[in-house]
Each structure stands twice: as C-alpha cells, then as structure tokens.
Design an enzyme around this catalytic site. Structure first.
Site, PDB file in Angstrom:
ATOM      1  N   LYS A  21       1.117   4.726   6.636  1.00 31.04           N
ATOM      2  CA  LYS A  21       0.378   5.522   5.656  1.00 31.04           C
ATOM      3  C   LYS A  21       0.916   6.945   5.688  1.00 31.04           C
ATOM      4  CE  LYS A  21      -2.632   2.164   4.882  1.00 31.04           C
ATOM      5  NZ  LYS A  21      -2.622   1.363   3.700  1.00 31.04           N
TER       6      LYS A  21
ATOM      7  N   SER B 122       0.803  -1.224   0.000  1.00 31.24           N
ATOM      8  CA  SER B 122       0.000   0.000   0.000  1.00 31.24           C
ATOM      9  C   SER B 122       0.836   1.274   0.000  1.00 31.24           C
ATOM     10  CB  SER B 122      -0.956   0.015   1.188  1.00 31.24           C
ATOM     11  OG  SER B 122      -0.258   0.217   2.394  1.00 31.24           O
TER      12      SER B 122
END
Length: 193
Positions: free
Chosen positions: A99, A63
């Site tokens: 993230k 991700s």
C-alpha cells in the site's frame, strides 16, 4: 615365471600422454569442485541478503493498480524512514500487502466524499491514482495517525481495503517489511521508486 614382452611396453610418448590426461582430469575435477563451491556460497549469500535486507515480493491483487499489476515482482528495502507517497510492504493476517503511505505518526488525514485526500489540511497531490474514490471507510474523519504507525491506502481507491477501514487500521512499525524500491519483473517494466 612369465615371459616379459618388450614389444607391449608403452613408449615414452604414450606414458607422457597418459600422465597429461590423468593430470588434466584431476585439474578438471578440482576446478569443477571449486566452481560449484563458489556458486553455492554466492547463492547462499544472495538468499541471505534477500531475506535480511532486500526481500523480493510478488504483487497479488489489484489494489495498487495502475502502479503495480498482478504477478509483478518488486524488491523492498528493509530500512528507511517512510514518508507520504512511499509504497510499503507489511504483514496483515498472514499475508503481505503493498500500500501507499499517506501519513505518518502525528499527521492528520481527512478524506472528502469525492475521494479527495487532505494531509494536515492540504490537498494531497496524488499523480499515481487514476480516479478518486471514498472507498470502504469506517473511521472517524479527520483522523490523526497514532505514534509508531503509518496510514496507508491502495492506489485503486474504490477496491482497496486499507487504513480507511478499522479492519486494517494504521500499520504498526513492527509489521512493516520495508519500502518498495525496485520493480524487477516483468523486465520491460523495470523501474525504481
């Protein structure tokens, strides 16, 4: 009474040599013990610092590509004020995720159908992504980040599950581990953030 044989007695030179050998062994044992003790203390301090202030984390998944690849090791700084563009580590469902911070408390986030991200009405400059994608998004846009929370997105927008999904949502301060400050493995890609 046993007879005493003067010929079997050690010479002064032999006695001196034996005393030096015994003294050397004692000194060697003392030095070895001191070295092992010092190494244990240093290792304990390093582990304590790592756990309390600079945790080392392993990247899993894709991700955050192209910024981070699977199985890379990074170091986080537990302290810090987060701003748009920082990469943070946080707890989510008994996992640690990495993230990128898009917005902090009070910021307004909007994402267009083509994946262009707006922060407080201005297009967000994102040199760290390869391609824009709307991704999995079930929040009502534009979205205002609540107090004591951050809005995060993965750099690989089409596959990342992040704050665009109500499953993850905005990240509360108490779940944040820290900001990624250094990539340490593999050695050829060591870099700061």
């Amino acid at each position: 009474m046993a007879d005493f044989d003067k010929n079997n007695l050690p010479t002064a030179e032999q006695l001196s040599s034996e005393l030096k050998r015994i003294k050397y062994r004692k000194e060697y044992r003392r030095m070895l013990s001191s070295t092992v003790s010092s190494l244990l203390v240093v290792a304990s301090v390093a582990v304590l610092i790592s756990m309390l202030f600079l945790p080392v984390l392993r990247v899993t998944g894709t991700s955050m590509t192209p910024t981070f690849m699977n199985d890379e090791l990074v170091i986080c700084n537990k302290r810090g004020n987060f701003k748009s563009g920082d990469v943070v580590a946080f707890y989510f469902n008994n996992k640690i995720l990495l993230k990128r911070v898009i917005g902090t408390a009070g910021d307004v986030i909007d994402i267009k159908d083509d994946g262009t991200v707006y922060l407080n009405g201005e297009v967000l400059d994102e040199p760290y992504i390869n391609e824009k994608a709307f991704g999995e998004c079930d929040i009502k846009l534009p979205y205002q980040v609540p107090d004591n929370r951050i809005f995060v997105m993965g750099d690989h927008r089409s596959t990342s599950i992040d704050s665009r999904s109500t499953t993850v949502g905005c990240i509360a301060d108490e779940y944040i581990i820290g900001k990624v400050i250094l990539r340490i493995w593999p050695f050829k890609t060591i870099s700061t953030f």
